[in-house]
Enzyme design. Structure first.
Site, PDB file in Angstrom:
ATOM      1  N   ARG A  37      -3.580   5.528 -19.848  1.00 21.96           N
ATOM      2  CA  ARG A  37      -2.562   6.523 -20.212  1.00 21.96           C
ATOM      3  C   ARG A  37      -1.663   6.881 -19.027  1.00 21.96           C
ATOM      4  O   ARG A  37      -0.490   7.217 -19.224  1.00 21.96           O
ATOM      5  CB  ARG A  37      -3.238   7.776 -20.769  1.00 21.96           C
ATOM      6  CG  ARG A  37      -3.841   7.551 -22.139  1.00 21.96           C
ATOM      7  CD  ARG A  37      -4.380   8.833 -22.731  1.00 21.96           C
ATOM      8  NE  ARG A  37      -4.810   8.634 -24.108  1.00 21.96           N
ATOM      9  CZ  ARG A  37      -5.165   9.610 -24.931  1.00 21.96           C
ATOM     10  NH1 ARG A  37      -5.147  10.865 -24.514  1.00 21.96           N
ATOM     11  NH2 ARG A  37      -5.538   9.348 -26.164  1.00 21.96           N
ATOM     12  N   LYS A 174     -15.434  11.296 -41.852  1.00 18.41           N
ATOM     13  CA  LYS A 174     -15.174  12.157 -42.999  1.00 18.41           C
ATOM     14  C   LYS A 174     -13.957  11.719 -43.806  1.00 18.41           C
ATOM     15  O   LYS A 174     -12.867  11.536 -43.263  1.00 18.41           O
ATOM     16  CB  LYS A 174     -14.965  13.599 -42.522  1.00 18.41           C
ATOM     17  CG  LYS A 174     -16.208  14.246 -41.946  1.00 18.41           C
ATOM     18  CD  LYS A 174     -15.920  15.691 -41.578  1.00 18.41           C
ATOM     19  CE  LYS A 174     -17.165  16.400 -41.058  1.00 18.41           C
ATOM     20  NZ  LYS A 174     -16.870  17.818 -40.728  1.00 18.41           N
ATOM     21  N   GLY A 318      -7.710   6.444 -30.148  1.00 23.74           N
ATOM     22  CA  GLY A 318      -9.011   7.053 -30.368  1.00 23.74           C
ATOM     23  C   GLY A 318     -10.168   6.096 -30.199  1.00 23.74           C
ATOM     24  O   GLY A 318     -10.192   5.261 -29.277  1.00 23.74           O
ATOM     25  N   GLY A 341      -5.102  10.921 -33.232  1.00 23.58           N
ATOM     26  CA  GLY A 341      -4.679  11.917 -34.209  1.00 23.58           C
ATOM     27  C   GLY A 341      -3.180  11.920 -34.423  1.00 23.58           C
ATOM     28  O   GLY A 341      -2.699  12.072 -35.555  1.00 23.58           O
TER      29      GLY A 341
END
Length: 364
Positions: A37, A174, A318, A341
């Site tokens: 990054r 989820k 992620g 995200g």
């Protein structure tokens, strides 16, 4: 999507520029564990320095809960940044002040004090309405950095004109966390491959036994509706952990007392075939508990299939990015997003708070 570019800024020569970067990197033993990054911000930094700007970078690191915490000090990041870009200053962790996450106006004023221009290159944080993301553009001429622009271009291409077949692979724990992106992708893709723990909610919705696997009972009916699109592909076999800690490969039905932990070998083969045929591939989320080598085969198989695909491949940051790095394949995809995200929210919503702030920025 049109957002202001570096070239749209007033002449930066002799000006002070606040650069919002995303240096939220892993730290181990006081050193940066992965500097991807930091390196990703270098094209923006180099452009600004070449055009005579004085650059001060700011970033968050971890979740220090609004107060100073040595565990989240930016000293290791500052040390690595000095090696890569010696002329750039780095502020302390933005999240040491509660004003960052609260989007507090007074904190914004302190942040921009003495600054002439603002550049957002933090795609991975641009889905959050935090002070350093949405505040400075209200006061300073602002633009997107090279990384932010690249992310928007690559991800936007998936929404606007993907080559077909377009295959997406989603994993993770989820269904409820990804119901929005699932619905969005079903309008865009030809096939949606589902793995990870959320696959067990889909398996249950299909009438299969899932043993003691993780399931969201309140999402099973929603999964049934989504399956009616006939675009979703779910596991045909699974790697399970029995109640006496034995690893076993089972079919679509998981025995009582056993817990699904990964997709099985037949599913790996089926998913790989779908990926191989694709002209466009988007992957976000592991297929199983890949951190445990007993359950890494599914994620490895998908990572290898994506890396070997002839189509245009995008991986949504992620855990997927971590998996690619773990298997030594992070250089084998066309675009590796720096924001997990943020990439999902951009695909789902078609916009982000940080992008909207730049479009509405002050002219100076």
């Amino acid at each position: 999507m049109e957002i202001p570019q570096l070239e749209d800024l007033p002449d930066p020569s002799g000006k002070k520029v606040l650069l919002r970067a995303d240096f939220n990197v892993p730290i181990a033993d006081g050193k940066v564990g992965d500097d991807m990054r930091i390196k990703a911000a270098l094209p923006t930094i180099e452009w600004l320095l070449e055009h005579g700007a004085e650059v001060t970078a700011c970033t968050h690191l971890g979740r220090p809960k609004g107060e100073p915490n040595d565990e989240y000090s930016l000293d290791p990041v500052r040390e690595r940044l000095k090696e890569l870009a010696p002329d750039v200053e780095l502020m302390e962790n933005l999240r040491f002040d509660p004003g960052e996450e609260d989007n507090d106006d007074d904190f914004v004023e302190r942040l921009i004090e003495g600054q002439d221009l603002y550049v957002n290159d933090a795609f991975g944080a641009s889905h959050r309405s935090h002070a350093s993301i949405v505040g400075p553009p209200k006061h300073l001429p602002s633009a997107a950095g090279r990384l932010l622009t690249k992310e928007v271009d690559k991800l936007g291409g998936l929404l606007e004109d993907p080559g077909r077949p377009f295959v997406a692979i989603l994993g993770g724990a989820k269904v409820s966390d990804k119901i929005g992106i699932i619905k969005t992708l079903l309008d865009k893709v030809d096939r949606l491959l589902i793995g990870g723990a959320m696959a067990y909610s889909f398996l249950k919705a299909s009438g299969h036994d899932i043993g003691d696997s993780l399931v969201e009972e309140d999402q099973v009916d929603a999964c049934k509706e989504l399956l009616e699109t006939e675009k979703i592909v779910i596991p045909i076999d699974n790697v399970a952990l029995s109640d006496d800690d034995e690893v076993e490969t089972v079919g679509e039905d998981i025995p009582d007392g056993s817990k699904g932990m990964d997709i099985g070998p037949d599913t790996c083969e089926k998913f790989a075939e779908e990926i191989k045929k694709a002209k466009t591939v988007f992957w976000n989320g592991p297929m199983g508990v890949f951190e445990d080598e007993r359950f890494e085969a599914g994620t490895r198989a998908v990572a290898e299939a994506v890396a070997e695909a002839d189509g245009f491949t995008v991986v949504g940051g992620g855990d997927s990015a971590s998996a690619l790095a773990q298997f030594g394949l992070d250089d084998e995809v066309d675009h590796l997003s720096t924001g997990g995200g943020a990439s999902l929210e951009y695909l789902e919503q078609g916009d982000l708070p940080g992008l909207e702030a730049l479009r509405e920025a002050a002219d100076g």
